[in-house]
Enzyme design. Structure first.
Site, PDB file in Angstrom:
ATOM      1  N   MET A 148     -64.887 -57.519 -17.781  1.00 39.86           N
ATOM      2  CA  MET A 148     -64.198 -57.325 -16.503  1.00 39.86           C
ATOM      3  C   MET A 148     -64.017 -58.659 -15.790  1.00 39.86           C
ATOM      4  SD  MET A 148     -65.692 -53.821 -15.039  1.00 39.86           S
ATOM      5  CE  MET A 148     -65.483 -52.327 -15.985  1.00 39.86           C
ATOM      6  N   SER A 149     -62.841 -58.836 -15.214  1.00 40.21           N
ATOM      7  CA  SER A 149     -62.527 -60.063 -14.490  1.00 40.21           C
ATOM      8  C   SER A 149     -61.414 -59.754 -13.502  1.00 40.21           C
ATOM      9  CB  SER A 149     -62.040 -61.137 -15.470  1.00 40.21           C
ATOM     10  OG  SER A 149     -61.360 -62.169 -14.784  1.00 40.21           O
ATOM     11  N   SER A 150     -61.451 -60.401 -12.344  1.00 38.02           N
ATOM     12  CA  SER A 150     -60.360 -60.217 -11.380  1.00 38.02           C
ATOM     13  C   SER A 150     -59.047 -60.687 -11.992  1.00 38.02           C
ATOM     14  CB  SER A 150     -60.647 -61.000 -10.099  1.00 38.02           C
ATOM     15  OG  SER A 150     -61.886 -60.600  -9.579  1.00 38.02           O
ATOM     16  N   GLY A 152     -67.948 -55.132 -12.278  1.00 32.80           N
ATOM     17  CA  GLY A 152     -68.942 -56.184 -12.546  1.00 32.80           C
ATOM     18  C   GLY A 152     -69.621 -56.616 -11.250  1.00 32.80           C
ATOM     19  N   HIS A 153     -68.794 -56.882 -10.216  1.00 37.16           N
ATOM     20  CA  HIS A 153     -69.377 -57.251  -8.909  1.00 37.16           C
ATOM     21  C   HIS A 153     -70.262 -56.122  -8.373  1.00 37.16           C
ATOM     22  CE1 HIS A 153     -65.433 -59.586  -8.675  1.00 37.16           C
ATOM     23  NE2 HIS A 153     -66.349 -60.540  -8.550  1.00 37.16           N
ATOM     24  N   LYS A 171     -71.158 -63.131 -17.432  1.00 29.12           N
ATOM     25  CA  LYS A 171     -69.805 -63.438 -17.927  1.00 29.12           C
ATOM     26  C   LYS A 171     -69.485 -64.912 -17.701  1.00 29.12           C
ATOM     27  CE  LYS A 171     -65.027 -62.773 -17.523  1.00 29.12           C
ATOM     28  NZ  LYS A 171     -64.773 -63.477 -16.271  1.00 29.12           N
TER      29      LYS A 171
END
Ligand code: PAF
Length: 292
Positions: free
Chosen positions: A190-192, A41-42, A155
């Site tokens: 997506m996420s950390s 995502g980043h 997001k």
């Protein structure tokens, strides 16, 4: 000044010096603020910023003021080496890695707050000081980087709305560019924080995306009751083991105020805890004009 390889900068002074000379050479600056532990995502934000600007600046700073007292600041995943390699591969010009005391020196007491429902609804109900921390650090980073364009992911839809409000209210001379949510193959956003999930929680978490996709289907088939849409999402998520719903909200996409009937651009946003891990997801839908 020409920047041939990625500069890793830790101090505000060095950042300002290098950006001043780039700016006076007429270079446009694209900025991607992050808290690191980079994922696809980043990287999608960086790619878009790379295409649209002469210079690409990325910040990596786990911002303490946006975490509440019992949240995951200490546990938040960090991997400087991997982040550095990923940024190099994305052709980032400047990686800004400030230490906490560079952003919040001793005696720091000024905060930036967007007032009103936008920072009281959705995530703010369980994270009351979160957005004050976000707007404070983002305002500081905007002052330091002075980008032409700043890139954020959809997001964090509420974060985007709050930052857009701040940019408008405080006359920041920059464009906020909002990029689509990046999802895993099964649909999980997506996420950390996905890294905290156990294998079973990880596979169960796909219910968030599935419930939103079903809601979108209901609306496409003519449903215009916000309550009916929220109930269908709740019915889908509630039986999942470990899933505890924080909120499911159907709101106006711009103001984030609750809706009863769906019309115009709406946002369906939710936050659900899987064990200790709180995940968010959302979908925005254009419902068209008022219904008969
Ligand atoms: O979205 C994030 O990662 C953070 O909230 C941000 C915008 C970098 C501010 O700390």
């Amino acid at each position: 000044m020409e920047i041939d390889s990625m500069e890793i900068i830790k101090s505000k002074k060095a950042l300002r010096t290098i950006l001043k000379s780039s700016r006076s050479a007429g270079k446009s600056i694209g900025f991607v603020p992050t808290m690191g532990f980079l994922h696809a995502g980043h990287l999608s934000l960086m790619r878009r910023a790379r295409q649209e600007n002469d210079l690409l600046v990325v910040s990596i700073f786990v911002n303490p003021t946006q975490f509440g007292p019992n949240e995951d600041l200490d546990a938040y995943p960090r991997d400087t080496e991997r982040d550095t390699a990923l940024m190099l591969a994305e052709d980032v010009d400047i990686a800004f890695f400030p230490p906490a005391e560079e952003i919040y020196p001793q005696g720091f007491t000024t905060y930036v707050t967007v007032e009103g429902p936008m920072t009281q609804a959705l995530c703010a109900k369980s994270r009351p000081t979160h957005f004050r921390g976000v707007t404070t650090v983002v305002a500081k980073l905007f002052h330091l980087v002075m980008p032409d364009k700043a890139y954020f992911g959809q997001k964090d839809a509420q974060q985007v709305a709050v930052i857009q409000q701040m940019v408008k209210d405080l006359d920041f001379d920059l464009q906020v560019v909002v990029c689509p949510i990046k999802r895993e193959a099964d649909g999980l956003a997506m996420s950390s924080r996905n890294t905290y999930l156990s294998p079973r929680q990880r596979s169960d978490a796909v219910v968030l995306f599935q419930s939103l996709a079903e809601a979108q289907q209901m609306i496409a088939s003519g449903e215009r009751s916000a309550l009916a849409v929220a109930r269908s999402i709740e019915t889908r998520i509630k039986p999942v083991q470990d899933a505890v719903i924080d909120y499911i909200s159907v709101v106006d996409a711009e103001t984030l105020t609750d809706l009863e009937r769906l019309e115009g651009k709406i946002l369906i946003a939710l936050a659900v805890k899987f064990g200790k891990t709180r995940l968010i997801d959302n979908i925005s839908i254009n419902c068209g004009g008022p219904c008969r």
